[in-house]
Design a protein around this motif. Structure first.
Motif, PDB file in Angstrom:
ATOM      1  N   SER A 183       0.803  -1.222   0.000  1.00  0.00           N
ATOM      2  CA  SER A 183       0.000   0.000   0.000  1.00  0.00           C
ATOM      3  C   SER A 183       0.837   1.273   0.000  1.00  0.00           C
ATOM      4  N   THR A 184       2.109   1.177   0.202  1.00  0.00           N
ATOM      5  CA  THR A 184       2.947   2.374   0.232  1.00  0.00           C
ATOM      6  C   THR A 184       4.109   2.228  -0.744  1.00  0.00           C
ATOM      7  N   SER A 185       4.559   3.352  -1.239  1.00  0.00           N
ATOM      8  CA  SER A 185       5.720   3.325  -2.137  1.00  0.00           C
ATOM      9  C   SER A 185       6.980   3.808  -1.415  1.00  0.00           C
ATOM     10  N   GLU A 186       6.821   4.072  -0.115  1.00  0.00           N
ATOM     11  CA  GLU A 186       7.984   4.525   0.665  1.00  0.00           C
ATOM     12  C   GLU A 186       8.912   3.357   0.962  1.00  0.00           C
ATOM     13  N   ARG A 187      10.162   3.705   1.132  1.00  0.00           N
ATOM     14  CA  ARG A 187      11.157   2.696   1.476  1.00  0.00           C
ATOM     15  C   ARG A 187      10.985   2.275   2.929  1.00  0.00           C
ATOM     16  N   PHE A 188      11.420   1.074   3.216  1.00  0.00           N
ATOM     17  CA  PHE A 188      11.453   0.625   4.598  1.00  0.00           C
ATOM     18  C   PHE A 188      12.575   1.355   5.322  1.00  0.00           C
ATOM     19  N   PRO A 189      12.462   1.540   6.623  1.00  0.00           N
ATOM     20  CA  PRO A 189      13.502   2.256   7.357  1.00  0.00           C
ATOM     21  C   PRO A 189      14.858   1.534   7.318  1.00  0.00           C
ATOM     22  N   GLN A 190      14.817   0.223   7.143  1.00  0.00           N
ATOM     23  CA  GLN A 190      16.062  -0.536   7.010  1.00  0.00           C
ATOM     24  C   GLN A 190      15.813  -1.709   6.069  1.00  0.00           C
ATOM     25  N   ARG A 191      16.879  -2.284   5.587  1.00  0.00           N
ATOM     26  CA  ARG A 191      16.758  -3.409   4.667  1.00  0.00           C
ATOM     27  C   ARG A 191      16.110  -4.596   5.356  1.00  0.00           C
ATOM     28  N   ILE A 192      15.352  -5.357   4.569  1.00  0.00           N
ATOM     29  CA  ILE A 192      14.718  -6.561   5.086  1.00  0.00           C
ATOM     30  C   ILE A 192      15.586  -7.747   4.661  1.00  0.00           C
ATOM     31  N   PRO A 193      16.039  -8.535   5.621  1.00  0.00           N
ATOM     32  CA  PRO A 193      16.845  -9.705   5.256  1.00  0.00           C
ATOM     33  C   PRO A 193      16.030 -10.660   4.382  1.00  0.00           C
ATOM     34  N   LEU A 194      16.683 -11.281   3.439  1.00  0.00           N
ATOM     35  CA  LEU A 194      16.004 -12.179   2.513  1.00  0.00           C
ATOM     36  C   LEU A 194      15.265 -13.293   3.245  1.00  0.00           C
ATOM     37  N   SER A 195      15.891 -13.860   4.250  1.00  0.00           N
ATOM     38  CA  SER A 195      15.250 -14.960   4.977  1.00  0.00           C
ATOM     39  C   SER A 195      13.950 -14.501   5.636  1.00  0.00           C
ATOM     40  N   GLU A 196      13.931 -13.270   6.135  1.00  0.00           N
ATOM     41  CA  GLU A 196      12.721 -12.735   6.764  1.00  0.00           C
ATOM     42  C   GLU A 196      11.617 -12.523   5.730  1.00  0.00           C
ATOM     43  N   MET A 197      11.992 -12.013   4.569  1.00  0.00           N
ATOM     44  CA  MET A 197      11.001 -11.778   3.516  1.00  0.00           C
ATOM     45  C   MET A 197      10.444 -13.101   3.002  1.00  0.00           C
ATOM     46  N   VAL A 198      11.286 -14.094   2.848  1.00  0.00           N
ATOM     47  CA  VAL A 198      10.818 -15.413   2.398  1.00  0.00           C
ATOM     48  C   VAL A 198       9.861 -16.002   3.424  1.00  0.00           C
ATOM     49  N   ASP A 199      10.208 -15.933   4.701  1.00  0.00           N
ATOM     50  CA  ASP A 199       9.312 -16.437   5.752  1.00  0.00           C
ATOM     51  C   ASP A 199       7.963 -15.725   5.706  1.00  0.00           C
ATOM     52  N   PHE A 200       7.997 -14.411   5.541  1.00  0.00           N
ATOM     53  CA  PHE A 200       6.768 -13.614   5.477  1.00  0.00           C
ATOM     54  C   PHE A 200       5.897 -14.063   4.306  1.00  0.00           C
ATOM     55  N   LEU A 201       6.503 -14.189   3.110  1.00  0.00           N
ATOM     56  CA  LEU A 201       5.737 -14.563   1.930  1.00  0.00           C
ATOM     57  C   LEU A 201       5.187 -15.979   2.038  1.00  0.00           C
ATOM     58  N   VAL A 202       5.960 -16.902   2.570  1.00  0.00           N
ATOM     59  CA  VAL A 202       5.481 -18.278   2.729  1.00  0.00           C
ATOM     60  C   VAL A 202       4.294 -18.313   3.683  1.00  0.00           C
ATOM     61  N   ASP A 203       4.369 -17.556   4.764  1.00  0.00           N
ATOM     62  CA  ASP A 203       3.240 -17.496   5.703  1.00  0.00           C
ATOM     63  C   ASP A 203       1.982 -16.969   5.014  1.00  0.00           C
ATOM     64  N   ILE A 204       2.130 -15.908   4.231  1.00  0.00           N
ATOM     65  CA  ILE A 204       0.992 -15.324   3.509  1.00  0.00           C
ATOM     66  C   ILE A 204       0.428 -16.341   2.526  1.00  0.00           C
ATOM     67  N   TRP A 205       1.307 -17.007   1.784  1.00  0.00           N
ATOM     68  CA  TRP A 205       0.851 -17.978   0.784  1.00  0.00           C
ATOM     69  C   TRP A 205       0.144 -19.161   1.450  1.00  0.00           C
ATOM     70  N   HIS A 206       0.610 -19.579   2.628  1.00  0.00           N
ATOM     71  CA  HIS A 206      -0.073 -20.640   3.361  1.00  0.00           C
ATOM     72  C   HIS A 206      -1.486 -20.198   3.741  1.00  0.00           C
ATOM     73  N   GLU A 207      -1.607 -18.972   4.259  1.00  0.00           N
ATOM     74  CA  GLU A 207      -2.914 -18.462   4.665  1.00  0.00           C
ATOM     75  C   GLU A 207      -3.886 -18.396   3.501  1.00  0.00           C
ATOM     76  N   GLU A 208      -3.382 -18.043   2.301  1.00  0.00           N
ATOM     77  CA  GLU A 208      -4.235 -17.902   1.140  1.00  0.00           C
ATOM     78  C   GLU A 208      -4.403 -19.200   0.359  1.00  0.00           C
ATOM     79  N   GLY A 209      -3.750 -20.270   0.831  1.00  0.00           N
ATOM     80  CA  GLY A 209      -3.877 -21.568   0.155  1.00  0.00           C
ATOM     81  C   GLY A 209      -3.083 -21.676  -1.132  1.00  0.00           C
ATOM     82  N   LEU A 210      -2.132 -20.805  -1.309  1.00  0.00           N
ATOM     83  CA  LEU A 210      -1.334 -20.828  -2.539  1.00  0.00           C
ATOM     84  C   LEU A 210      -0.083 -21.683  -2.424  1.00  0.00           C
ATOM     85  N   TYR A 211       0.257 -22.089  -1.229  1.00  0.00           N
ATOM     86  CA  TYR A 211       1.505 -22.806  -1.024  1.00  0.00           C
ATOM     87  C   TYR A 211       1.257 -23.998  -0.115  1.00  0.00           C
ATOM     88  N   GLY A 212       1.773 -25.150  -0.531  1.00  0.00           N
ATOM     89  CA  GLY A 212       1.788 -26.345   0.300  1.00  0.00           C
ATOM     90  C   GLY A 212       0.508 -27.006   0.458  1.00  0.00           C
TER      91      GLY A 212
END
Length: 110
Positions: free
Chosen positions: A81-110
């Motif tokens: 919803s925003t085009s602003e940058r995050f205050p700090q970089r997001i580690p890849l492992s954290e972003m992957v965990d976040f996306l996998v959790d979202i995909w599980h909730e939406e039934g898109l993964y696993g």
């Protein structure tokens, strides 16, 4: 040359085709406590070179675990919803965990 033959004999166990003098010399060396095992000098050199390149891991101070950049309650829409940058970089492992959790909730993964 004889040492290499004696090593292959001990590994393969096929003594019948090897002259008795070589077999007896090998047995005598083993009984006298002489180590006839193979030493991989290239592997030792590679390990030393790698240690010099990456440094001594014992000397590297361990970072304390950081708080996650993405809030545990953040949603996919919150991130998009925003085009602003995050205050700090997001580690890849954290972003992957976040996306996998979202995909599980939406039934898109696993």
């Amino acid at each position: 040359m004889e040492k290499n033959v004696s090593i292959s004999v001990s590994l393969e166990g096929n003594i019948s085709s090897i002259p008795n003098s070589i077999v007896n010399d090998s047995k005598t060396l083993m009984e006298n406590g002489v180590d006839t095992s193979f030493i991989n000098h290239a592997a030792k050199e590679w390990t030393e070179m790698r240690r010099q390149w990456v440094g001594h891991q014992a000397e590297v101070p361990r970072k304390a675990p950081q708080e996650p950049v993405i809030s545990w309650s953040a949603t996919y829409d919150d991130l998009l919803s925003t085009s602003e940058r995050f205050p700090q970089r997001i580690p890849l492992s954290e972003m992957v965990d976040f996306l996998v959790d979202i995909w599980h909730e939406e039934g898109l993964y696993g």
